[in-house]
Design an enzyme around this catalytic site. Structure first.
Site, short mmCIF file in Angstrom:
data_model
loop_
_atom_site.label_atom_id
_atom_site.label_comp_id
_atom_site.label_asym_id
_atom_site.label_seq_id
_atom_site.Cartn_x
_atom_site.Cartn_y
_atom_site.Cartn_z
CB SER A 22 4.14 -9.37 28.52
OG SER A 22 4.50 -10.30 29.55
N PRO A 23 6.45 -7.96 30.22
CG PRO A 23 6.85 -7.69 32.36
CD PRO A 23 5.81 -8.16 31.51
CE1 TYR A 182 15.53 -15.87 35.61
CE2 TYR A 182 13.37 -14.99 35.22
CZ TYR A 182 14.50 -15.23 34.78
OH TYR A 182 14.82 -15.30 33.22
NE ARG A 230 4.72 -12.98 33.50
CZ ARG A 230 5.19 -13.04 32.24
NH1 ARG A 230 6.37 -12.42 32.08
NH2 ARG A 230 4.33 -13.30 31.19
NE ARG A 324 8.85 -15.86 21.93
CZ ARG A 324 8.81 -16.32 23.32
NH1 ARG A 324 7.61 -16.01 23.95
NH2 ARG A 324 9.94 -16.76 23.66
#
Length: 358
Positions: A22-23, A182, A230, A324
């Protein structure tokens, strides 16, 4: 058969397994340029066996960066440093992906370990833009400029230019960032969009920016390559985006050519009530997959191989995205294959490593 290590083909691209990186923002760029840190960070996950490695949220313009240290693809000179990374990822049998983004009112922010607060202009910050002149709140107290129609058109051109540069940089999968508070999410959510023109108010108006931007990118991104998005499907606040609305939006995006949806959530306001739990987005992702009939992935507290395998076997996901956990263990795919007894996962490590550890 172990689903996690089955290949997945989307358009002309085949992922060697269902594991995606994942980014993850690294806050390690200067003027958008990726560097040796990004090369090592991303390439190690390809060497570790992931089927898809997605570069962090990469700004389509300098003022679209989250922080001054964010990755960006707004100069032609950015292309070659990105291409160096993409080529290495592909050399090790992973697919190289890039996520393009504009941070909106959450731009001009300090690095997380330096305060995660808005930066003033005399400290290297800049004016921000958003659908409406409403600050995010908390430590992000800068009031953005409400975007004019010309501003909207300019940003959409920036997304198109970024997609062209991503293609020139040899990425084979492109994701548009429509999540996490965002810019695109700010248009979508009634909590941040108070416009009264054709970009605000009704559902059709609030999704207009996303649909127009997606369509413009779809025009220049080759049909043979996957185009994903996303999306925050739930704001976790009364009066915000709901899963039901998001299902309708994803249907519209699918009609426009969306190949896979990366299901995420939240972060458009600071006072949301997120029900954190392991695999918290898996069930919602499965609902979207069934109701829209679209390929899906999600992340968020997916850490265990059996947890990932069960989500795939249950038909909730087509690909599992990890963040993570892949920081903790870049070789998670190898360890997952061993734990699950995946006979399909042959040659998951490069020969330089495999000869020593097998």
């Amino acid at each position: 058969m172990t689903k996690l290590f089955e290949p997945l083909t989307i358009k002309d691209i085949t992922f060697r397994n269902r594991i995606a990186v994942s980014p993850m923002c690294q806050y390690s760029s200067v003027d958008g340029f990726p560097n040796d840190w990004h090369l090592v960070h991303l390439s190690s996950r390809a060497v570790g066996g992931a089927g898809l490695v997605v570069m962090e949220a990469t700004a389509v313009s300098s003022d679209g960066r989250i922080s001054p240290a964010d990755s960006g693809i707004y100069y032609d000179d950015h292309i070659e440093p990105f291409a160096k990374i993409a080529r290495f990822i592909k050399k090790h049998s992973s697919v190289a992906g890039l996520q393009i983004a504009h941070a909106g009112r959450k731009a001009s922010v300090n690095k997380p370990w330096e305060g995660d607060n808005h930066i003033d202009q005399d400290q290297g910050g800049w004016d921000t833009i958003a659908p409406s002149a409403i600050a995010f709140g908390g430590r992000l107290d800068k009031v953005p400029k409400e975007m004019t129609l010309d501003d909207i058109a300019r940003v959409q051109v920036d997304f198109v230019s970024a997609a062209k540069r991503a293609l020139a940089a040899e990425f084979e999968c492109l994701e548009i960032h429509f999540a996490h508070g965002y810019l695109a999410h700010e248009f979508y959510s009634p909590l941040s969009n108070k416009r009264t023109d054709r970009y605000g108010g009704s559902f059709d108006n609030r999704v207009r920016f996303m649909l127009e931007t997606f369509a413009a990118v779809r025009e220049v991104w080759p049909e043979r390559l996957p185009l994903t998005a996303r999306l925050s499907v739930n704001d976790w606040v009364e009066g915000g985006v709901t899963v039901e609305e998001s299902i309708e939006l994803i249907r519209l995006l699918k009609t426009a050519g969306l190949d896979l949806v990366d299901v995420s959530h939240g972060f458009v306001v600071p006072d949301e009530k997120i029900p954190w739990a392991p695999g918290m987005m898996i069930a919602t992702t499965g609902r979207i997959r069934r109701e829209v009939d679209i390929l899906t992935t999600t992340s968020w507290m997916i850490t265990k191989p059996k947890q990932a395998e069960d989500a795939l076997q249950a038909g909730h996901l087509d690909m599992v995205s990890l963040a993570r956990e892949l920081l903790r263990d870049p070789y998670w795919p190898y360890h997952a294959a061993k734990e699950l007894g995946a006979t399909e996962a042959t040659n998951i490590l490069p020969v330089q490593y495999a000869r020593a550890v097998e």
